[in-house]
Design an enzyme around this catalytic site. Structure first.
Site, PDB file in Angstrom:
ATOM      1  N   ALA A  51     -78.017  70.730  11.379  1.00  0.00           N
ATOM      2  CA  ALA A  51     -78.135  72.175  11.588  1.00  0.00           C
ATOM      3  C   ALA A  51     -76.726  72.720  11.791  1.00  0.00           C
ATOM      4  O   ALA A  51     -76.252  72.867  12.913  1.00  0.00           O
ATOM      5  CB  ALA A  51     -79.012  72.456  12.808  1.00  0.00           C
ATOM      6  N   ALA A  57     -73.653  76.847  19.586  1.00  0.00           N
ATOM      7  CA  ALA A  57     -74.328  75.655  19.065  1.00  0.00           C
ATOM      8  C   ALA A  57     -75.639  76.023  18.405  1.00  0.00           C
ATOM      9  O   ALA A  57     -76.187  77.099  18.645  1.00  0.00           O
ATOM     10  CB  ALA A  57     -74.598  74.668  20.199  1.00  0.00           C
ATOM     11  N   ASN A  58     -76.116  75.131  17.571  1.00  0.00           N
ATOM     12  CA  ASN A  58     -77.468  75.211  17.028  1.00  0.00           C
ATOM     13  C   ASN A  58     -78.349  74.242  17.797  1.00  0.00           C
ATOM     14  O   ASN A  58     -77.880  73.204  18.233  1.00  0.00           O
ATOM     15  CB  ASN A  58     -77.455  74.794  15.551  1.00  0.00           C
ATOM     16  CG  ASN A  58     -77.113  75.951  14.637  1.00  0.00           C
ATOM     17  OD1 ASN A  58     -76.777  77.034  15.095  1.00  0.00           O
ATOM     18  ND2 ASN A  58     -77.211  75.717  13.356  1.00  0.00           N
ATOM     19  N   ARG A  59     -79.605  74.597  17.924  1.00  0.00           N
ATOM     20  CA  ARG A  59     -80.540  73.668  18.554  1.00  0.00           C
ATOM     21  C   ARG A  59     -80.874  72.578  17.555  1.00  0.00           C
ATOM     22  O   ARG A  59     -81.432  72.842  16.506  1.00  0.00           O
ATOM     23  CB  ARG A  59     -81.837  74.389  18.918  1.00  0.00           C
ATOM     24  CG  ARG A  59     -81.687  75.366  20.045  1.00  0.00           C
ATOM     25  CD  ARG A  59     -83.015  76.034  20.385  1.00  0.00           C
ATOM     26  NE  ARG A  59     -82.741  77.334  20.971  1.00  0.00           N
ATOM     27  CZ  ARG A  59     -82.392  77.541  22.231  1.00  0.00           C
ATOM     28  NH1 ARG A  59     -82.294  76.522  23.067  1.00  0.00           N
ATOM     29  NH2 ARG A  59     -82.135  78.762  22.682  1.00  0.00           N
TER      30      ARG A  59
END
Lengths: 239, 239
Positions: B106, B40-42
């Protein structure tokens, strides 16, 4: 909630866990790849937080160590928030000695070998990076074989296949007294979204004396029943 | 929703985006490794959702495509929830034609080459798996060079270093009209937790005509100001 508050005020019920320190872990861990990316496990923390709350209701001095979740800290429970498996292990060890420990968190088995300090950029003509991973510390096994091992150690096993075989292997290898096994496959038939993130669960309690199958119920009910089981076991455990 | 509808009916403010369809993406994407793990991306989705809401306030017909977030869908905005970059790309393309598109999400640059159907098990004596990754579709570049390209295309660039150089490169390569660049490094000095997950932001607007630096402000204020800028630009864009 009002009912719960009144119940608490009028509560004449016995507090079988009074004076008992119980460590609970909950939620996922996030293992950084770089400052903006991470590897995570799917876990809402609902089951772990419900168990912490249920143990506190029985009078336990509950210490919750939680990975990143989007649910509130349970009432009456001292909660420590962590992000990575390494941080969770350290937080759990700092809470020893304890009477019991319940490892509900979905800890990442692996982390990246060396998290980048800056965002990894796409480079034209260069393919994606290959993520080299290293094994994370096994928190449950570490506590199950710890010099200060709590009298009762409970693990969780979320599997998509070979549920009981995997849980029985885990029981032995990790030094746990029992393993709460749940089927997180899409075929488990629980709710529209399954166990992960949902409000219901269907578990089996795997111990040296065999496998006990509980019916499907709400995560709060699983928590209450498990807390009662822990209270019962703790009365017979020599600490 | 009824309140919002009545407010909208009674609203005497100018609606410069009335009749304009605007696509907004928000949040992270989750790329599965196996049924229980993902990369995942933050991204909390706060900035993207605020921009969608601000555009709707100006009368826009806003279509939000959001990755997994824990904040509510914005009022007055048709929201589609997706998980992966591939799903986000498909959802965005299905919303064309549009007057403008704002890519705040993102999106993960990479996904695993082949997500496992069952949970990957630790095997004694065998080390961790090496995750082979493949590049995800570049949604912004795809729309920036699309046959049905919206009249105005806005990208976001979250960087930890070389912010302006990276944003300028992105502007050209992706066919965007402007790039909103924000510094997500720990040194950005924004809030205790920085831009990611926080409520404040400090951005620069990078376009062919130069770099405009906005002061640090709340994400809602960034959203309102950006919505006004988009409304202004759309009045001069030949559709």
């Amino acid at each position: 909630e009002i009912v719960a508050a009144i119940e608490a005020m009028l509560d004449e019920k016995p507090k079988p866990l009074a004076g008992r320190r119980i460590i609970v872990t909950s939620g996922p861990t996030h293992e950084p790849i770089d400052p903006v990316r991470y590897i995570a496990n799917r876990s809402s923390g609902k089951q772990g937080h419900a168990i912490a709350a249920a143990l506190a209701k029985l009078g336990g001095d509950v210490r919750l160590v939680s990975g990143p979740v989007n649910i509130p800290d349970p009432a009456g429970v001292a909660t420590t928030r962590v992000e990575t498996a390494a941080q969770m292990k350290q937080a759990v060890e700092s809470l020893l000695p304890a009477d019991a420990a319940v490892f509900v968190a979905a800890v990442a088995d692996w982390r990246t070998a060396n998290a980048a300090g800056e965002k990894i950029k796409k480079v034209a003509g260069k393919g994606p990076p290959s993520l080299q991973m290293v094994e994370n510390p096994d928190i449950l096994a570490g506590i199950g074989h710890h010099a200060q091992r709590p009298g009762l150690v409970v693990g969780f096993a979320a599997e998509t296949q070979d549920l009981i075989a995997n849980a029985e292997a885990k029981l032995k290898k990790k030094g746990a007294d029992f393993i709460v096994a749940n089927d997180v496959s899409h075929e488990s038939g629980i709710g529209p979204s399954g166990v992960m993130g949902g409000d219901r669960n269907k578990v089996r309690i795997v111990s040296r004396s065999g496998v006990e199958e509980w019916p499907e119920m709400g995560k709060d009910e699983v928590a209450a029943r498990l807390a009662a089981l822990i209270a019962e076991r703790l009365q017979t455990v020599v600490v």
